[in-house]
Design a protein around this motif. Structure first.
Motif, mmCIF file in Angstrom:
data_model
loop_
_atom_site.group_PDB
_atom_site.id
_atom_site.type_symbol
_atom_site.label_atom_id
_atom_site.label_comp_id
_atom_site.label_asym_id
_atom_site.label_seq_id
_atom_site.Cartn_x
_atom_site.Cartn_y
_atom_site.Cartn_z
ATOM 1 N N VAL A 81 -96.480 -5.166 155.454
ATOM 2 C CA VAL A 81 -95.712 -5.430 154.249
ATOM 3 C C VAL A 81 -96.048 -4.358 153.227
ATOM 4 O O VAL A 81 -97.202 -4.226 152.822
ATOM 5 N N SER A 82 -95.057 -3.585 152.843
ATOM 6 C CA SER A 82 -95.299 -2.526 151.873
ATOM 7 C C SER A 82 -95.544 -3.123 150.495
ATOM 8 O O SER A 82 -94.818 -4.010 150.049
ATOM 9 N N LEU A 83 -96.581 -2.657 149.845
ATOM 10 C CA LEU A 83 -96.854 -3.083 148.473
ATOM 11 C C LEU A 83 -96.375 -2.041 147.480
ATOM 12 O O LEU A 83 -96.674 -2.122 146.301
ATOM 13 N N GLY A 84 -95.635 -1.067 147.955
ATOM 14 C CA GLY A 84 -95.180 -0.010 147.064
ATOM 15 C C GLY A 84 -96.234 1.060 146.957
ATOM 16 O O GLY A 84 -97.403 0.852 147.282
ATOM 17 N N MET A 124 -97.172 2.573 144.158
ATOM 18 C CA MET A 124 -97.853 2.560 142.863
ATOM 19 C C MET A 124 -98.401 1.155 142.636
ATOM 20 O O MET A 124 -97.644 0.189 142.534
ATOM 21 N N VAL A 125 -99.716 1.051 142.595
ATOM 22 C CA VAL A 125 -100.372 -0.257 142.561
ATOM 23 C C VAL A 125 -101.120 -0.434 141.241
ATOM 24 O O VAL A 125 -101.962 0.397 140.884
ATOM 25 N N LEU A 126 -100.797 -1.499 140.535
ATOM 26 C CA LEU A 126 -101.511 -1.798 139.290
ATOM 27 C C LEU A 126 -102.927 -2.253 139.621
ATOM 28 O O LEU A 126 -103.125 -3.208 140.364
ATOM 29 N N ILE A 159 -94.093 -18.862 166.893
ATOM 30 C CA ILE A 159 -95.130 -18.437 165.957
ATOM 31 C C ILE A 159 -96.503 -18.396 166.638
ATOM 32 O O ILE A 159 -97.305 -17.497 166.407
ATOM 33 N N LYS A 160 -96.761 -19.349 167.514
ATOM 34 C CA LYS A 160 -98.102 -19.393 168.098
ATOM 35 C C LYS A 160 -98.339 -18.253 169.080
ATOM 36 O O LYS A 160 -99.463 -17.966 169.436
ATOM 37 N N TYR A 202 -103.284 2.624 137.374
ATOM 38 C CA TYR A 202 -102.574 2.450 138.635
ATOM 39 C C TYR A 202 -103.183 3.376 139.690
ATOM 40 O O TYR A 202 -103.621 4.490 139.378
#
Lengths: 207, 208
Positions: B20-23, B25-27, B11-12, B205
């Protein structure tokens, strides 16, 4: 070696991460027909959600192909988790149509496709052909089916190819005239099986 | 201590993370009416985004219920603003048609509705007509608004509603048009022509 931390925990001690939004439109369930008499989405069954989790539900009907020729594609709702499909509907219906031979381009109200306080199935697309390349595709929106206060509005945009080689674009819309929650939906052809095709159910988030 | 790894790197030693896909269509914002005269979405106010972040915005309307004016004159309507909501009076040219059918199966309708279009009008644009106020009556629908922040083009919108009318009649309304301005539209307001919005949700949206 320095310790990498997440929320002040060593990474090796983290047991959960913050939830990430997956977008406002969530795929709930895909049903695939294979000589199926009907396809049903029932809340609480087979991972289907059809309750107040979402205020709006969207069905996408993709290439549903009938086993029989010149038939209608249709749907109904249920207020008893699919034990019966016969909710009272009042609806309107109009259609644009045009033949492959250039004949009869027209826009008209379709009386045969509307319902007036009827518990019959709602016609989505009519006169659909069963040639190997013929099918029906559509989008159907249902608003707040779990409401116990309001009627449940629905609106659809349905595209199909008729047995007579015509493009039909149909617009059924209306409401389930009930204040009971609608918790299941059933799709079928007016005669014969759904030979093949896919119906997807999505939920539209509001929080 | 065991080493936690990501993509086979300690990790380091990780220098980038996958997106990261948030889709698509975003509210952005949900407004809930409670005897509200209007519901407004103003860019930069109350976490509302209505600028060039998205090329397309989608409004959904769930169970909009009027408090009064149970008549043909009632309508659910909207207007836009180019001054952050100080004024809702953008010039619009629009079309409207609808399909309808009554519960008693005596009347059907399909046609253009000239009374509900606008020709370079600055008034509110009707999205429905004749909304009923029985406890179970309401209207629901959606509206797409394209590129409201453009300073080059007019701003197109497309809407579709279904309404339970005061006379026990279903009506499916299709209203489309454009805000005929090259100024950025940065706010939008919804209301009933008569009385308050007794109840209902409007969600905004952004579409990536």
């Amino acid at each position: 070696m320095s310790i990498v931390k997440y929320n002040n925990n060593s990474i090796s001690d983290v047991t959960s991460g913050a939830s990430l939004s997956s977008g406002a439109m969530t795929l709930i369930k895909t049903l695939t027909a294979s000589s199926s008499s009907s396809l049903s989405f029932v809340d609480g069954s087979s991972d289907v959600v059809l309750d107040n989790t979402y205020p709006i539900y969207l069905f996408k009907i993709i290439n549903c192909h009938p086993a029989s020729n010149d038939i209608s594609f249709q749907f109904q709702g249920s207020t008893d988790t699919g034990s019966s499909y016969g909710v009272t509907i009042t609806s309107s219906h109009f259609r644009a149509t045009h033949g492959e031979d250039g004949s009869s381009g027209a826009l008209a109200y379709i009386t045969a496709g509307d319902l007036a306080q009827s518990t019959s199935y709602q016609l989505l697309g009519g006169s659909i052909g069963s040639d190997a390349d013929q099918s029906v595709s559509a989008e159907l929106i249902v608003f707040n089916p779990s409401s116990t206060t309001f009627v449940k509005h629905f609106m659809a945009n349905v595209q199909s190819i008729a047995h007579s080689n015509r493009s039909n674009n149909q617009y059924p819309a209306g409401y389930f005239n009930t204040t009971s929650a609608v918790d299941a939906f059933n799709f079928k052809f007016s005669s014969g099986n759904i030979d093949s095709g896919t119906i997807k159910l999505y939920g539209i988030k509001d929080s | 201590m065991s080493i936690v790894k990501l993509n086979n790197n300690s990790i380091k030693n990780v220098t980038t993370l996958g997106s990261v896909s948030l889709g698509s269509m975003v509210l952005i914002k949900k407004l809930t009416a409670s005897s509200s005269a209007t519901l407004s979405f103003v860019d930069g106010s109350s976490s509302v985004v209505l600028d060039n972040t998205y090329k397309e915005y989608l409004f959904t309307f769930n169970n909009m219920h009027a408090s009064s004016d149970n008549s043909t004159a009632q309508e659910f309507e909207f207007n836009m603003s180019i001054d952050s909501g100080s004024n809702y009076n953008v010039t619009k040219t629009t079309t409207t048609f609808r399909s309808g059918h009554d519960e008693s199966d005596s009347t059907t309708q399909l046609g253009y509705v000239a009374d509900y279009d606008l020709a370079q009008g600055t008034g509110f644009q009707g999205l429905t007509e004749g909304d009923g106020i029985d406890n179970d009556q309401c209207c629901s629908g959606y509206m797409h608004l394209f590129n409201p922040s453009s300073t080059t083009f007019v701003k197109h919108y497309i809407s579709c509603f279904n309404v339970a009318r005061h006379n026990d009649f279903t009506a499916n309304w299709f209203t489309s048009g454009y805000a005929n301005t090259t100024s950025a539209v940065d706010a939008i307001q919804f209301k009933f022509l008569g009385g308050n919005i007794d109840a209902g949700d409007i969600c905004l949206y952004g579409i990536n």
